[in-house]
Design a protein around this motif. Structure first.
Motif, PDB file in Angstrom:
ATOM      1  N   VAL A  84       0.831  -1.204   0.000  1.00 56.14           N
ATOM      2  CA  VAL A  84       0.000   0.000   0.000  1.00 56.14           C
ATOM      3  C   VAL A  84       0.866   1.255   0.000  1.00 56.14           C
ATOM      4  CG1 VAL A  84      -1.680   1.345   1.348  1.00 56.14           C
ATOM      5  CG2 VAL A  84      -1.983  -1.129   1.069  1.00 56.14           C
ATOM      6  N   ALA A  85       1.954   1.249   0.778  1.00 59.95           N
ATOM      7  CA  ALA A  85       2.839   2.416   0.833  1.00 59.95           C
ATOM      8  C   ALA A  85       3.445   2.711  -0.533  1.00 59.95           C
ATOM      9  CB  ALA A  85       3.933   2.189   1.868  1.00 59.95           C
ATOM     10  N   LYS A  86       3.823   1.674  -1.259  1.00 63.18           N
ATOM     11  CA  LYS A  86       4.393   1.868  -2.597  1.00 63.18           C
ATOM     12  C   LYS A  86       3.353   2.404  -3.567  1.00 63.18           C
ATOM     13  CE  LYS A  86       8.099  -1.530  -2.086  1.00 63.18           C
ATOM     14  NZ  LYS A  86       8.571  -2.884  -2.407  1.00 63.18           N
ATOM     15  N   LEU A  87       2.136   1.879  -3.490  1.00 60.52           N
ATOM     16  CA  LEU A  87       1.069   2.379  -4.364  1.00 60.52           C
ATOM     17  C   LEU A  87       0.743   3.845  -4.036  1.00 60.52           C
ATOM     18  CD1 LEU A  87      -1.336  -0.703  -4.353  1.00 60.52           C
ATOM     19  CD2 LEU A  87       0.015   0.129  -6.282  1.00 60.52           C
ATOM     20  N   ALA A  88       0.690   4.169  -2.746  1.00 65.32           N
ATOM     21  CA  ALA A  88       0.378   5.539  -2.330  1.00 65.32           C
ATOM     22  C   ALA A  88       1.470   6.495  -2.765  1.00 65.32           C
ATOM     23  CB  ALA A  88       0.172   5.591  -0.829  1.00 65.32           C
ATOM     24  N   ALA A  89       2.738   6.044  -2.740  1.00 67.77           N
ATOM     25  CA  ALA A  89       3.850   6.912  -3.097  1.00 67.77           C
ATOM     26  C   ALA A  89       3.787   7.326  -4.568  1.00 67.77           C
ATOM     27  CB  ALA A  89       5.167   6.211  -2.804  1.00 67.77           C
ATOM     28  N   ARG A  90       3.206   6.498  -5.399  1.00 70.16           N
ATOM     29  CA  ARG A  90       3.138   6.809  -6.831  1.00 70.16           C
ATOM     30  C   ARG A  90       2.211   7.990  -7.117  1.00 70.16           C
ATOM     31  NH1 ARG A  90       2.770   0.813  -9.714  1.00 70.16           N
ATOM     32  NH2 ARG A  90       4.800   0.059  -8.993  1.00 70.16           N
ATOM     33  N   SER A  91       1.308   8.265  -6.180  1.00 66.19           N
ATOM     34  CA  SER A  91       0.364   9.357  -6.416  1.00 66.19           C
ATOM     35  C   SER A  91       0.876  10.669  -5.861  1.00 66.19           C
ATOM     36  CB  SER A  91      -0.986   9.039  -5.766  1.00 66.19           C
ATOM     37  OG  SER A  91      -0.880   9.092  -4.357  1.00 66.19           O
ATOM     38  N   ALA A  92       1.998  10.628  -5.123  1.00 68.24           N
ATOM     39  CA  ALA A  92       2.514  11.853  -4.469  1.00 68.24           C
ATOM     40  C   ALA A  92       3.107  12.801  -5.491  1.00 68.24           C
ATOM     41  CB  ALA A  92       3.552  11.441  -3.438  1.00 68.24           C
TER      42      ALA A  92
END
Length: 202
Positions: free
Chosen positions: A194-202
């Motif tokens: 989830v952290a990796k997926l969330a980082a892509r939207s930053a």
């Protein structure tokens, strides 16, 4: 009533069947069995059962403690319905809206981990909290890696998300067992994705 029971039993043919028979005799319907570990001649299994009528965790523990060779490590109520694939549902929501990934994760962790609540803490403040979580929380010394600890009246799982500068806290009531290393490993893997997926939207 849905209950989860953590049972340590002899790791030999018929051991699991003995527990299943005892649960059936007591009127419990076994919905799921999860093997957490097998070592040193013993197995630790989580049973999710449907128990007809009101029964307290203490009553369930007392009734099962009579089974020879079986040790009841914890009995607690759960809302996690077997077969609902909560981890896949979580990842689907995060992929659809990655900017809310960590908030979605915090909301989902209690159901995924058989816990009461979870929250995200950063710089001493609660950034997001699930239902039933406290408005403030004094985080123990933040660990550099995932850890399970027992605090006053709570069993805690502490999950650092270093790239996002937050620590996730997952809490289970003290009548349940401490978080097993298999639970910690599963939660850590989910948090990492989830952290990796969330980082892509930053």
């Amino acid at each position: 009533m849905l209950l989860r029971l953590r049972v340590s039993l002899p790791d030999r043919p018929g051991g699991l069947g003995q527990v299943a028979k005892a649960l059936g005799t007591l009127g419990a319907d076994i919905l799921q069995v999860t093997v957490l570990e097998r070592e040193a001649g013993r197995a630790v299994d989580d049973f999710t059962v449907s128990w007809p009528g009101p029964v307290t965790p203490a009553e369930a523990r007392d009734r099962l403690s009579a089974v020879p060779g079986v040790k009841i490590e914890g009995v607690w109520t759960t809302k996690e319905v077997p077969g609902t694939a909560l981890d896949y549902d979580l990842l689907s929501h995060v992929v659809a809206e990655p900017g809310r990934g960590l908030a979605t994760l915090v909301d989902a962790l209690p159901g995924l981990c058989g816990a009461e609540w979870s929250l995200a803490v950063a710089d001493g403040a609660v950034r997001h909290a699930s239902l039933a979580a406290p408005e403030s929380f004094d985080l123990p010394e933040p660990p550099p890696r995932p850890a399970a600890v027992d605090a006053s009246e709570l069993r805690l799982m502490l999950l650092p998300v270093l790239d996002h500068g937050v620590h996730l806290v997952v809490a289970r009531a003290a009548d349940g067992p401490g978080f097993h290393r298999a639970e910690l490993d599963r939660a850590s893997r989910i948090v990492d994705v989830v952290a990796k997926l969330a980082a892509r939207s930053a």
